[in-house]
Design an enzyme around this catalytic site. Structure first.
Site, PDB file in Angstrom:
ATOM      1  N   ARG A  60       0.835  -1.218   0.000  1.00  0.00           N
ATOM      2  CA  ARG A  60       0.000   0.000   0.000  1.00  0.00           C
ATOM      3  C   ARG A  60       0.868   1.267   0.000  1.00  0.00           C
ATOM      4  NH1 ARG A  60      -2.095   2.645   4.259  1.00  0.00           N
ATOM      5  NH2 ARG A  60      -2.162   0.851   5.643  1.00  0.00           N
ATOM      6  N   TYR A 114     -17.932  14.517 -15.153  1.00  0.00           N
ATOM      7  CA  TYR A 114     -18.346  13.099 -15.110  1.00  0.00           C
ATOM      8  C   TYR A 114     -19.240  12.871 -13.884  1.00  0.00           C
ATOM      9  CZ  TYR A 114     -17.884   8.215 -13.764  1.00  0.00           C
ATOM     10  OH  TYR A 114     -18.146   6.953 -13.337  1.00  0.00           O
ATOM     11  N   ASP A 185      -8.828  16.594 -15.198  1.00  0.00           N
ATOM     12  CA  ASP A 185      -9.154  15.206 -15.531  1.00  0.00           C
ATOM     13  C   ASP A 185      -8.899  15.052 -17.029  1.00  0.00           C
ATOM     14  OD1 ASP A 185     -10.351  12.817 -16.277  1.00  0.00           O
ATOM     15  OD2 ASP A 185     -11.895  12.945 -14.726  1.00  0.00           O
ATOM     16  N   LYS A 210      -9.818   3.600 -18.863  1.00  0.00           N
ATOM     17  CA  LYS A 210     -10.284   3.981 -20.204  1.00  0.00           C
ATOM     18  C   LYS A 210      -9.162   3.808 -21.233  1.00  0.00           C
ATOM     19  CE  LYS A 210     -13.736   5.296 -17.632  1.00  0.00           C
ATOM     20  NZ  LYS A 210     -14.857   4.427 -17.340  1.00  0.00           N
TER      21      LYS A 210
HETATM   22  N1  PLP Z   1     -13.181  10.669 -15.153  1.00  0.00           N
HETATM   23  C1  PLP Z   1     -13.885  10.482 -16.286  1.00  0.00           C
HETATM   24  C2  PLP Z   1     -13.869  11.546 -17.343  1.00  0.00           C
HETATM   25  C3  PLP Z   1     -14.625   9.310 -16.477  1.00  0.00           C
HETATM   26  O1  PLP Z   1     -15.325   9.147 -17.607  1.00  0.00           O
HETATM   27  C4  PLP Z   1     -14.621   8.330 -15.444  1.00  0.00           C
HETATM   28  C5  PLP Z   1     -15.407   7.097 -15.578  1.00  0.00           C
HETATM   29  O2  PLP Z   1     -16.181   6.924 -16.499  1.00  0.00           O
HETATM   30  C6  PLP Z   1     -13.882   8.582 -14.283  1.00  0.00           C
HETATM   31  C7  PLP Z   1     -13.163   9.758 -14.160  1.00  0.00           C
HETATM   32  C8  PLP Z   1     -13.879   7.605 -13.128  1.00  0.00           C
HETATM   33  O3  PLP Z   1     -13.100   6.508 -13.476  1.00  0.00           O
HETATM   34  P1  PLP Z   1     -13.235   5.076 -12.743  1.00  0.00           P
HETATM   35  O4  PLP Z   1     -14.499   4.469 -13.233  1.00  0.00           O
HETATM   36  O5  PLP Z   1     -11.997   4.364 -13.171  1.00  0.00           O
HETATM   37  O6  PLP Z   1     -13.279   5.358 -11.288  1.00  0.00           O
END
Ligand code: PLP
Length: 393
Positions: A60, A114, A185, A210
């Site tokens: 961790r 998101y 992000d 992703k």
């Molecule tokens: N940021 C964006 C733009 C996303 O589309 C997503 C998930 O779809 C996330 C963050 C969160 O990612 P995770 O599902 O890996 O927690």
């Protein structure tokens, strides 16, 4: 660096991710699937815990395979340090916690973030009283004023699902005027298409689930810092606890080897599909970076090198037309998420935004007939054939 040079360099970087072996080491990094590490003598253990010699104690806190992934994401984003997390949401939580620690003012963000990030911020507000201010960036004067007064800024450009772009340079300049950190992000854009650190952003968060992993088989995240990580950054990361084991890190690292090649195909197919959809009479609107209004076009040229494979479009027939579209697809799968090699489509009004009323959805720009499409790497002819079938009378 031109976009051509950038993508060529990134193909080379990706082919060698994980570091060059020295001596007779394996080319592909080993999977250090162990929670504990031999600390050696009392003096050696003391040096590791004090950070005087590099070493590992407990997974961790750090792990050699996980560190290889951190180094790889850091290299592609162009940062100076990175921390791997168990999901994109865990990366956002960690970055927000670090950026807001000891700060006065609100965490400034925008409405079309998101959905999972929005829910996370609501929880932080409800449970811990985190001040959050949601401002529409299309009113640039209001946005920059809020950013200038912010404790920290969290933004997504392009946004999910409406692909709206936010000017990184002016946002960073305003935030830094008052010492606020800017967290970007970069999941949808990816480092292939956008480098937030070159505009002065402080943190980049990635859902490696992703495009970086790209195979729809691992949930993971990473936060990257423009400057070197501090002991406080590491302390917050390891104690929030959203860390990963070696196997997951290794899988993401393996997926990232083909990242640049996949992004070329996603960018190409995304643009072709967006342009094709714009010519269909059943479609009233297409949301794709570079296809928006003149200010959005300007921001695209300023900070992006490609639009990725993610887009949204509105059907003139509203909700019933959207349902019919999803039912008629044969190649494209009706599924959430994005960034895999297979094309996926969803209707945000009945998936990511189903918790909102019709009026709230309207205010957020989520029409009943909106379809969100993650365009994969399939042959473009097959994709257009499926879209034509699904849109057909
Ligand atoms: N940021 C964006 C733009 C996303 O589309 C997503 C998930 O779809 C996330 C963050 C969160 O990612 P995770 O599902 O890996 O927690």
């Amino acid at each position: 660096m031109s976009s051509k040079e950038n993508s060529t360099r990134m193909q080379t970087q990706c082919a060698h991710l994980g570091g060059r072996p020295t001596g007779n080491e394996p080319f592909v990094p080993a999977i250090a699937q162990s929670t504990v590490f031999n600390l050696g003598t009392a003096a050696e253990a003391e040096a590791i815990f004090a950070g005087e010699t590099p070493g590992y104690a407990y997974t961790r806190f750090g792990n050699p395979t996980v560190q290889k992934l951190a180094d790889a994401v850091q290299e592609l984003e162009g940062g100076s340090g990175a921390l791997v997390t168990s999901s994109g949401n865990a990366a956002t939580l960690c970055a927000v916690t670090i950026a807001m620690a000891g700060r006065k003012g609100s965490l400034v963000t925008h409405p079309d973030l998101y959905g999972g990030s929005h829910e996370l911020l609501s929880i932080l507000r409800e449970v811990y009283g985190l001040p959050v201010e949601i401002v529409d960036p299309s009113d640039e004067a209001r946005w920059l004023k809020a950013v200038w007064q912010a404790g920290a800024v969290l933004l997504e450009t392009p946004s999910n699902p409406l692909m709206r772009l936010i000017d990184l340079k002016s946002t960073v300049d305003a935030a830094h005027g008052n010492g606020a950190a800017v967290i970007v992000d970069n999941t949808v854009a990816t480092p292939f298409n956008q480098k937030p650190f070159s505009f002065g952003a402080d943190w980049v968060v990635q859902s490696t689930t992703k495009y970086l992993n790209g195979h729809s088989d691992v949930v993971g995240g990473c936060l990257v810092k423009r400057e070197k990580l501090t002991a406080q950054d590491r302390r917050i990361h390891k104690n929030l606890g959203g860390t990963v084991n070696a196997m997951e890190a290794w899988l993401v690292l393996r997926g990232m080897r083909s990242f640049a090649l996949r992004m070329e195909a996603h960018n190409r197919n995304g643009r072709l599909v967006a342009e094709w959809l714009g010519q269909q009479k059943a479609v009233s609107k297409v949301y794709y970076p570079g296809l928006g209004g003149s200010r959005q076009g300007e921001i695209f040229k300023q900070q992006m090198e490609g639009g990725s494979g993610f887009l949204a479009f509105e059907l003139k027939g509203g909700g019933p037309a959207a349902e019919r579209f999803l039912d008629r697809m044969e190649l494209i799968t009706h599924a959430v998420s994005l960034g895999g090699m297979e094309s996926l489509a969803t209707r945000p009004a009945m998936s990511s935004h189903r918790g909102l009323s019709v009026e709230e959805r309207q205010a957020a720009g989520i029409a009943e007939g909106l379809i969100r499409l993650s365009v994969g790497t399939e042959a473009i002819e097959d994709l257009l054939e499926d879209l034509e079938r699904a849109l057909g009378e």
